[in-house]
Scaffold this motif. Sequence first.
Motif, short mmCIF file in Angstrom:
data_model
loop_
_atom_site.label_atom_id
_atom_site.label_comp_id
_atom_site.label_asym_id
_atom_site.label_seq_id
_atom_site.Cartn_x
_atom_site.Cartn_y
_atom_site.Cartn_z
N LYS A 318 0.84 -1.21 0.00
CA LYS A 318 0.00 0.00 0.00
C LYS A 318 0.87 1.25 0.00
CE LYS A 318 -4.02 1.99 0.10
NZ LYS A 318 -4.92 1.88 -1.06
N GLN A 321 2.21 1.75 -3.56
CA GLN A 321 1.20 2.26 -4.48
C GLN A 321 0.98 3.76 -4.28
OE1 GLN A 321 -2.94 1.09 -3.83
NE2 GLN A 321 -3.12 0.65 -6.03
N ASN A 322 0.79 4.18 -3.04
CA ASN A 322 0.57 5.59 -2.76
C ASN A 322 1.77 6.45 -3.15
OD1 ASN A 322 -1.95 4.98 -1.73
ND2 ASN A 322 -1.25 4.88 0.39
N TYR A 325 1.96 7.15 -6.99
CA TYR A 325 1.07 8.24 -7.39
C TYR A 325 1.68 9.59 -7.03
CZ TYR A 325 -2.87 5.09 -8.38
OH TYR A 325 -3.69 4.13 -8.92
N VAL A 349 2.28 -4.40 -8.49
CA VAL A 349 1.79 -3.10 -8.03
C VAL A 349 2.33 -1.98 -8.93
CG1 VAL A 349 1.91 -1.39 -6.16
CG2 VAL A 349 1.46 -3.79 -5.63
N GLN A 352 0.62 -2.17 -12.51
CA GLN A 352 -0.78 -1.74 -12.54
C GLN A 352 -0.94 -0.27 -12.18
OE1 GLN A 352 -3.29 -3.52 -13.80
NE2 GLN A 352 -4.44 -1.61 -13.56
N THR A 353 -0.12 0.22 -11.24
CA THR A 353 -0.22 1.63 -10.87
C THR A 353 0.20 2.54 -12.02
OG1 THR A 353 0.27 1.04 -8.57
CG2 THR A 353 0.46 3.35 -9.15
N ASP A 356 -2.73 2.67 -14.26
CA ASP A 356 -3.79 3.47 -13.64
C ASP A 356 -3.48 4.97 -13.73
OD1 ASP A 356 -5.16 1.17 -13.01
OD2 ASP A 356 -4.47 1.09 -10.94
N ILE A 357 -2.22 5.31 -13.54
CA ILE A 357 -1.80 6.72 -13.61
C ILE A 357 -2.12 7.31 -14.97
CG2 ILE A 357 0.26 8.19 -13.78
CD1 ILE A 357 1.45 6.57 -11.45
#
Length: 433
Positions: A318, A321-322, A325, A349, A352-353, A356-357
């Motif tokens: 987690k 991931q944060n 971003y 992670v 996929q991140t 997503d970005i």
Amino acid sequence: MAGVIRAKQLFLCSSILSSNNNKVLLRFPRRSINVIAGNLSSSETKKKEKEKRKRRKEIEVARETAEAVVNKEKRRTRSSREYEISDGGEVPSSHVPVLIGEVIDVFNSVRLRSFVDCTLGAAGHSSSIIQSHSELKDFVGMDVDPVARKLGQFHIDSLMHPTLKASIVLKNFKYIKSVIADTNPELLNVGVDGILMDLGMSSMQVNNPERGFSVLQEGPLDMRMDPQATLTAEDIVNSWPESELGRVLRDYGEESNWYSLQNRIIKARLNGGLHSTGELVDLIRGMSPPSRGGRQGWIKTATRVFQGLRIAVNDELKTLQNSLYSSFDVLSPGGRLAVISFHSLEDRVVKQTFLDILGFQREETNTEVSVKPERQIEESIVKELKEKEAWIKQTVTGSKGVILTKRPITPSEEEEKLNRRARSAKLRVIQKL
């Protein structure tokens, strides 16, 4: 054939006994002899067919395994860069930064006026970046480990020059925005040109038994990256609910035998619990039969269990991931974020991140993953990047940026041979537009 011969022998015996007027007459009608011979012959045939099927299956499994290995190697984007080693021709015993040449290539074409190393460690990567970019004005090094921070500070100080401003901060990389705001607020407006995350464990951490990261050294069940944090591996092993403990072993440790391990650990709580790495390793070793890989068998299991506990203690996935971003947010136009991961959970992670970005949607179709961008950017930008930088092979373009590594870059065969830590390393890069 053997069945037929045996049947004939029985028939001859019956004939001989009958001709000698024995009291016990053994007579086998010809039809019975044929049935016996047929049954024996059929049994032999079935046995041979079963052996053939077994052999065919073994050959098929071996062929599929070989094909899987070949296909996996084909899918890899191995680095073709020559591995640079020390002057003595050997990898030094201290911490060796992985994919260092590849990291230099990633930022080589970028005008680095500012650079943030989110996991400074011994400053191996950052030292090379500073030496390769004379235009660098602002450097920020972050590390949550005070020992690593002190060593990194020493190496960075040795490279300082009048036009370089460097700030070494004892912080987790999830605080990258606040760290930049405190050290150089202007960077939040203009953006950072380059950011690096090396998610691997350093030798300083693994080789210190007091940190509790090593399966081969006796120490406390700690595993905290940040010594000031409150949660330890000992807390999880002895206090967390049974279902949560199982989730850590299954999802974070990726251990197939998680249920049995969970039950053994819960049972150990009745006898005072587990309080050292040695006690946990002994429990794992007691569950691993010698026939299953011997010493390497239980070491692999212990490594997976330790991985799961470490991820849970530090909330690594987690946090990662944060942080991805936040790091992309503070990049300048044309700035790049490079991430080196060392196991499949981290790499998943990061992959996929990044998608997503850029505003991509992920769709699962059997084992294939298809992505649909919200909108495409001009192909000329990607073409220009590929012509300019040979290391860029396949890209994924989106409205906000370009993923420069559709498939992650992995170490060259030479680096894998000389530095065992590099074997599982994967490098992914994203550029902001």
